[in-house]
Motif scaffolding. Structure first.
Motif, PDB file in Angstrom:
ATOM      1  N   SER A   1      65.887  -8.393  -8.861  1.00 33.36           N
ATOM      2  CA  SER A   1      66.462  -9.038  -7.681  1.00 33.36           C
ATOM      3  C   SER A   1      65.394  -9.118  -6.605  1.00 33.36           C
ATOM      4  CB  SER A   1      67.663  -8.253  -7.147  1.00 33.36           C
ATOM      5  OG  SER A   1      68.618  -8.017  -8.162  1.00 33.36           O
ATOM      6  N   PHE A   2      65.390 -10.199  -5.836  1.00 33.26           N
ATOM      7  CA  PHE A   2      64.366 -10.312  -4.805  1.00 33.26           C
ATOM      8  C   PHE A   2      64.816 -11.228  -3.678  1.00 33.26           C
ATOM      9  CE2 PHE A   2      63.438 -13.543  -8.032  1.00 33.26           C
ATOM     10  CZ  PHE A   2      63.290 -14.697  -7.276  1.00 33.26           C
ATOM     11  N   CYS A   3      64.267 -10.946  -2.494  1.00 29.95           N
ATOM     12  CA  CYS A   3      64.316 -11.845  -1.340  1.00 29.95           C
ATOM     13  C   CYS A   3      62.875 -12.127  -0.956  1.00 29.95           C
ATOM     14  CB  CYS A   3      65.036 -11.197  -0.165  1.00 29.95           C
ATOM     15  SG  CYS A   3      66.831 -11.322  -0.198  1.00 29.95           S
ATOM     16  N   ILE A   4      62.503 -13.405  -0.871  1.00 31.05           N
ATOM     17  CA  ILE A   4      61.095 -13.726  -0.687  1.00 31.05           C
ATOM     18  C   ILE A   4      60.927 -14.951   0.202  1.00 31.05           C
ATOM     19  CG2 ILE A   4      61.006 -15.153  -2.775  1.00 31.05           C
ATOM     20  CD1 ILE A   4      58.215 -12.764  -1.521  1.00 31.05           C
TER      21      ILE A   4
ATOM     22  N   TYR B   1      60.614  -8.558  -0.541  1.00 37.84           N
ATOM     23  CA  TYR B   1      60.988  -7.357  -1.309  1.00 37.84           C
ATOM     24  C   TYR B   1      61.539  -7.716  -2.677  1.00 37.84           C
ATOM     25  CZ  TYR B   1      65.979  -7.707   0.187  1.00 37.84           C
ATOM     26  OH  TYR B   1      67.276  -8.104   0.418  1.00 37.84           O
ATOM     27  N   LEU B   2      61.379  -6.759  -3.576  1.00 35.38           N
ATOM     28  CA  LEU B   2      61.750  -6.906  -4.979  1.00 35.38           C
ATOM     29  C   LEU B   2      62.442  -5.633  -5.437  1.00 35.38           C
ATOM     30  CD1 LEU B   2      61.339  -8.154  -7.950  1.00 35.38           C
ATOM     31  CD2 LEU B   2      59.185  -6.852  -7.946  1.00 35.38           C
TER      32      LEU B   2
ATOM     33  N   TYR C   1      68.123  -1.185   0.138  1.00 38.99           N
ATOM     34  CA  TYR C   1      67.596  -2.540  -0.072  1.00 38.99           C
ATOM     35  C   TYR C   1      68.522  -3.344  -0.982  1.00 38.99           C
ATOM     36  CZ  TYR C   1      63.122  -2.108   2.343  1.00 38.99           C
ATOM     37  OH  TYR C   1      62.147  -2.000   3.305  1.00 38.99           O
ATOM     38  N   SER C   2      69.146  -2.685  -1.950  1.00 35.88           N
ATOM     39  CA  SER C   2      70.072  -3.380  -2.841  1.00 35.88           C
ATOM     40  C   SER C   2      71.291  -3.890  -2.084  1.00 35.88           C
ATOM     41  CB  SER C   2      70.506  -2.435  -3.972  1.00 35.88           C
ATOM     42  OG  SER C   2      71.373  -3.083  -4.867  1.00 35.88           O
TER      43      SER C   2
ATOM     44  N   VAL D   1      61.908  -0.255  -5.517  1.00 38.90           N
ATOM     45  CA  VAL D   1      61.863  -1.369  -4.578  1.00 38.90           C
ATOM     46  C   VAL D   1      60.420  -1.576  -4.140  1.00 38.90           C
ATOM     47  CG1 VAL D   1      62.383   0.102  -2.564  1.00 38.90           C
ATOM     48  CG2 VAL D   1      62.779  -2.369  -2.440  1.00 38.90           C
ATOM     49  N   VAL D   2      60.022  -2.827  -4.087  1.00 43.81           N
ATOM     50  CA  VAL D   2      58.712  -3.237  -3.589  1.00 43.81           C
ATOM     51  C   VAL D   2      58.919  -3.915  -2.239  1.00 43.81           C
ATOM     52  CG1 VAL D   2      56.670  -4.659  -4.010  1.00 43.81           C
ATOM     53  CG2 VAL D   2      57.902  -3.642  -5.956  1.00 43.81           C
ATOM     54  N   THR D   3      58.151  -3.518  -1.232  1.00 42.69           N
ATOM     55  CA  THR D   3      58.249  -4.188   0.064  1.00 42.69           C
ATOM     56  C   THR D   3      56.901  -4.135   0.766  1.00 42.69           C
ATOM     57  OG1 THR D   3      59.571  -4.416   2.093  1.00 42.69           O
ATOM     58  CG2 THR D   3      59.005  -2.168   1.398  1.00 42.69           C
TER      59      THR D   3
END
Length: 378
Positions: free
Chosen positions: A244-247, A318-319, A363-364, A332-334
């Motif tokens: 899942s990601f927001c980019i 983030y991922l 983050y989720s 989580v990657v940010t």
């Protein structure tokens, strides 16, 4: 507004901040949760519901600037927030050592700080100059607390665009951030050395990458020197259940290729993503190929607006991997890095990977909010 009125407004702001310093000196973490005195980390979002959502990121960051007892190192692409300019001036005038790095395109926005003799350096310094961005958004306080995430220290970053911030205490990780800062600063002192400074492709991979936060692994990568793209690809390759990601900007073919490879190897894998609408409109956006990947993939465009309803940016980077699946290794990657050639190969960026389950969960939850509000691209 006239220059005279602006000056009066800023003076009043400094009076308020000066009073806040006195309060902060007696009450640590003033704007953070009341049970946070011993906490090791905090997560903030400015455009989502829930415990960590709808935060005033300028106030959270200003609080840390004002709470610092000895040193404040700020490395931000852009700073135009009146609140933060005022907090920096107040900290500097109170005797705290303040150092600031920013992108050369935005030096005019910190002229007031330069006029007050706050030490500032831009990425026009050093022996390697390329027309790319000093795109970081991090700060280190008293060589102990670290702030990172997607937040530009601006009015639009505060009130318009969707952003996240991770604030955590780790002397070891703070030391790595300071090493990165001083590589760009060109000096270990309060005064920068432009001749010795290194930005962009002039930097070296010269710090540790593996740390712990609250007993859980934490990884740190700086761009363009540290192999950030490879670290993100390695994280994606661990996905067993979900990606899942927001980019904001996602144009890198290698990142989407490793996602597609995971999808082909695992028929149960689910991929969900939210792209910034403006960036998704580019012919180079990876959203176009992902729309062809089948029913296991659901990608949407954002619906972020400001208080007037005007469209703004989904500025996250983030991922999430396997969030909510305790039998896997959720992470989580940010950070500041967009998934693009500039982000990975030219810009100054920082990226963290946290395996802390509570941070992943926050983050989720934020992702679920953004995904629910997102719409299918036309």
């Amino acid at each position: 507004m006239s220059k005279k009125l602006v000056g009066v407004h800023r003076l009043l702001l400094l009076v308020v901040i000066a009073g806040t310093i006195l309060i902060v000196s007696k009450c640590d973490l003033l704007l953070l949760p009341t049970d946070a005195e011993d906490a090791e980390w905090f997560v903030f979002f400015n455009k989502s519901a829930g415990e960590s959502g709808n935060a005033r990121l300028d106030l959270k960051l200003a609080e840390q600037i004002l709470s610092a007892e000895q040193t404040v190192d700020l490395c931000f692409y852009e700073i135009d927030s009146d609140t933060l300019i005022g907090a920096i001036l107040a900290a500097h005038n109170s005797g705290t050592q303040v150092r600031l790095i920013t992108d050369d395109a935005y030096l005019p926005e910190v002229q007031e700080l330069l006029d007050a003799s706050v030490p500032i350096l831009s990425d026009s310094a050093g022996s390697v100059y390329i027309y790319k961005d000093m795109h970081n958004k991090f700060a280190v306080f008293d060589a102990e607390w670290v702030w990172t995430g997607s937040y530009n220290a601006t009015e639009s970053g505060t009130f318009g665009n969707a952003n996240n911030a991770l604030l955590f205490r780790s002397e070891e990780t703070a030391a790595a951030y300071i090493d990165e800062f001083q590589e760009m600063w060109g000096s270990t002192t309060a005064t920068p050395n432009p001749t010795a400074s290194r930005f962009h492709t002039g930097k070296e991979d010269n710090h540790l990458h593996a740390f712990e936060l609250d007993g859980y692994p934490l990884e740190l990568y700086m761009s363009p020197s540290d192999g950030t793209k490879e670290a993100i690809m390695a994280a994606i390759a661990t996905a067993d259940y979900s990606i899942s990601f927001c980019i904001f900007s996602f144009t890198d073919d290698d990142i989407s290729a490793v996602m597609e490879a995971q999808l082909e190897d695992n028929s149960d894998l689910i991929i969900r993503g939210v792209f910034d609408e403006t960036q998704a409109g580019s012919q180079y956006s990876e959203i176009h190929k992902m729309l062809e990947w089948g029913e296991q993939v659901d990608v949407r465009i954002d619906m972020v607006t400001d208080s007037t309803g005007a469209e703004k940016f989904l500025h996250h980077k983030y991922l999430l991997i396997d969030a909510g699946y305790d039998d896997s290794d959720p992470l989580v990657v940010t950070g500041s890095c967009n998934w693009s050639t500039n982000g990975f190969s030219y810009n100054d960026e920082n990226t963290v990977i946290s395996y802390h389950p509570e941070i992943v969960d926050l983050y989720s939850s934020e992702f679920d909010d953004q995904f629910a509000e997102g719409t299918a691209p036309e």
